[in-house]
Design an enzyme around this catalytic site. Structure first.
Site, PDB file in Angstrom:
ATOM      1  N   ASP A 155      13.114  -8.309  -1.921  1.00  0.00           N
ATOM      2  CA  ASP A 155      11.908  -7.947  -1.163  1.00  0.00           C
ATOM      3  C   ASP A 155      10.706  -7.649  -2.054  1.00  0.00           C
ATOM      4  OD1 ASP A 155      12.550  -7.803   1.763  1.00  0.00           O
ATOM      5  OD2 ASP A 155      14.157  -6.495   1.043  1.00  0.00           O
ATOM      6  N   ILE A 176      11.569 -11.690   7.455  1.00  0.00           N
ATOM      7  CA  ILE A 176      12.150 -10.479   6.839  1.00  0.00           C
ATOM      8  C   ILE A 176      11.173  -9.297   6.988  1.00  0.00           C
ATOM      9  CG2 ILE A 176      13.807 -11.579   5.278  1.00  0.00           C
ATOM     10  CD1 ILE A 176      11.686 -11.327   3.045  1.00  0.00           C
ATOM     11  N   ARG A 207      11.547   5.005   6.365  1.00  0.00           N
ATOM     12  CA  ARG A 207      11.338   4.809   4.923  1.00  0.00           C
ATOM     13  C   ARG A 207      10.539   5.937   4.258  1.00  0.00           C
ATOM     14  NH1 ARG A 207      11.710  -0.742   3.865  1.00  0.00           N
ATOM     15  NH2 ARG A 207      13.301  -1.613   5.242  1.00  0.00           N
ATOM     16  N   CYS A 218       1.590  -6.359   3.531  1.00  0.00           N
ATOM     17  CA  CYS A 218       2.718  -6.039   2.636  1.00  0.00           C
ATOM     18  C   CYS A 218       2.669  -6.836   1.334  1.00  0.00           C
ATOM     19  CB  CYS A 218       4.048  -6.373   3.305  1.00  0.00           C
ATOM     20  SG  CYS A 218       4.085  -6.113   5.056  1.00  0.00           S
ATOM     21  N   HIS A 277       6.919   0.117   9.620  1.00  0.00           N
ATOM     22  CA  HIS A 277       5.888   0.862   8.892  1.00  0.00           C
ATOM     23  C   HIS A 277       4.687   1.128   9.797  1.00  0.00           C
ATOM     24  CE1 HIS A 277       7.594  -1.036   5.003  1.00  0.00           C
ATOM     25  NE2 HIS A 277       7.762   0.261   4.891  1.00  0.00           N
TER      26      HIS A 277
HETATM   27  C1  CIR Z   1      11.548  -4.434   3.994  1.00  0.00           C
HETATM   28  O1  CIR Z   1      12.289  -4.242   4.967  1.00  0.00           O
HETATM   29  O2  CIR Z   1      11.320  -3.563   3.174  1.00  0.00           O
HETATM   30  C2  CIR Z   1      10.977  -5.806   3.791  1.00  0.00           C
HETATM   31  N1  CIR Z   1      11.900  -6.783   4.267  1.00  0.00           N
HETATM   32  C3  CIR Z   1       9.658  -5.921   4.501  1.00  0.00           C
HETATM   33  C4  CIR Z   1       8.624  -5.010   3.926  1.00  0.00           C
HETATM   34  C5  CIR Z   1       7.360  -5.075   4.647  1.00  0.00           C
HETATM   35  N2  CIR Z   1       6.390  -4.268   3.992  1.00  0.00           N
HETATM   36  C6  CIR Z   1       5.362  -3.699   4.599  1.00  0.00           C
HETATM   37  O3  CIR Z   1       5.236  -3.735   5.824  1.00  0.00           O
HETATM   38  N3  CIR Z   1       4.491  -3.019   3.867  1.00  0.00           N
END
Ligand code: CIR
Length: 313
Positions: A114, A298, A187, A304, A217
């Site tokens: 990731d 994902i 998280r 992100c 998030h």
């Molecule tokens: C995760 O689950 O951490 C990654 N597959 C996706 C992260 C997405 N990040 C974000 O929204 N800032």
């Protein structure tokens, strides 16, 4: 005689009271309308604001071939196609460059599926950099590779760290000027938020917690696009925290695209979400479309994939 006198007095007092009430009402209405006017931002003011918070730098990281093993809450969407993810990443970089920023492109890291989602590893403000402590175990050590990169843009005495037992991911942080909304999520925990807000306050910035109910998030569902404008979806539509903004409600069937990014006056919107693209256009922005279909598989969105900031060095 005294009865007539008091009747007149009563009438006079009544007129005075009712005038007082009217004056108070008028004052309140004029204040409300002033408050509303204050909330509206003229195009000139808007441009001035944009200049004020121009981003000059962006950091991205190439997706690795293990992206197919990234964490997902939507396995039904299938696994990302690595080649296509690379092409989409190229287009993302081009879109960012067209907004006048210098883009630092980091090499892929095969140890972390990731790791292209660099946003989660740091929060970069106009006063300091805050290295996070990601709550996802498989992602926690991603920060180690980011620290030397951040040191190229921020002086060491302006780099702060979220420490265990605190956890925090950058996707849970939404910047609105000098205020930072922080999502309490699976998280990002209470202790992470406490540390984060204490760091902000040390630098004259502020933060507040927004508990999340459903999304991964905070910025999965709400994004600030400057000029007092905010894209809101799902659980964020009626949150009192965001009542003071011009809210643009994202339709449920395009909720993924609530995650747009403001880049120096333009807004990058995920491709194939026509209603959201129209909403953003109607709000007065130039829209840049970038396809993120492989990252969506994902749980990744546009924000992100980058850290957007202005270097302090
Ligand atoms: C995760 O689950 O951490 C990654 N597959 C996706 C992260 C997405 N990040 C974000 O929204 N800032």
């Amino acid at each position: 005689m005294s009865g007539v006198y008091s009747a007149k007095k009563r009438q006079k007092r009544k007129r005075r009271d009712s005038k007082g009430r009217q004056d108070r009402k008028d004052r309140k209405e004029s204040k409300d309308s002033k408050d509303n006017k204050d909330r509206r931002v003229s195009p000139q003011q808007g441009r001035a604001e944009w200049r004020k918070i121009m981003f000059k730098n962006v950091i991205v990281k190439r997706p690795c071939s293990k992206i197919t093993e990234g964490i997902t809450s939507a396995p039904e969407l299938g696994k990302p196609d690595y080649e296509l993810a690379l092409k989409q990443h190229d287009a993302y970089i081009e879109a960012l460059k067209s907004c006048g920023v210098e883009v630092t492109v980091l090499d892929a890291d095969e140890n972390f599926p990731d790791s292209c989602f660099v946003e989660d590893t740091a929060v970069l403000t106009r006063k300091c950099a805050i290295i996070t402590n990601p709550g996802a175990a498989s992602r926690n050590k991603e920060v180690e590779a980011m620290i030397p990169v951040i040191k190229k843009f921020f002086p060491e005495d302006c780099i702060e760290y979220i420490k265990a037992p605190g956890t925090l991911e950058g996707g849970d942080v939404m910047m609105v000027g000098d205020h930072f909304y922080v999502g309490r999520s699976a998280r990002t925990n209470e202790e992470g938020i406490r540390q984060f807000i204490a760091i902000l306050e040390k630098y004259g910035l502020t933060g507040s917690e927004v508990p999340l109910e459903k999304v991964l998030h905070l910025k999965t569902g709400v994004n600030y696009i400057e000029n007092n404008n905010m894209l809101v979806s799902g659980e964020f539509v009626d949150k009192p925290d965001f009542a003071k903004y011009n809210k643009y409600v994202i339709p449920e069937d395009e909720a993924y695209a609530a995650n747009c990014i403001w880049m120096n006056g333009k807004v990058i919107v995920p491709d194939h979400f026509p209603k959201v693209a129209q909403i953003v256009k109607d709000a007065g922005y130039e829209v840049i479309l970038v396809d993120t279909s492989e990252y969506r598989k994902i749980d990744g969105g546009l924000s992100c994939l980058s850290l957007r900031f202005t270097s302090l060095l």
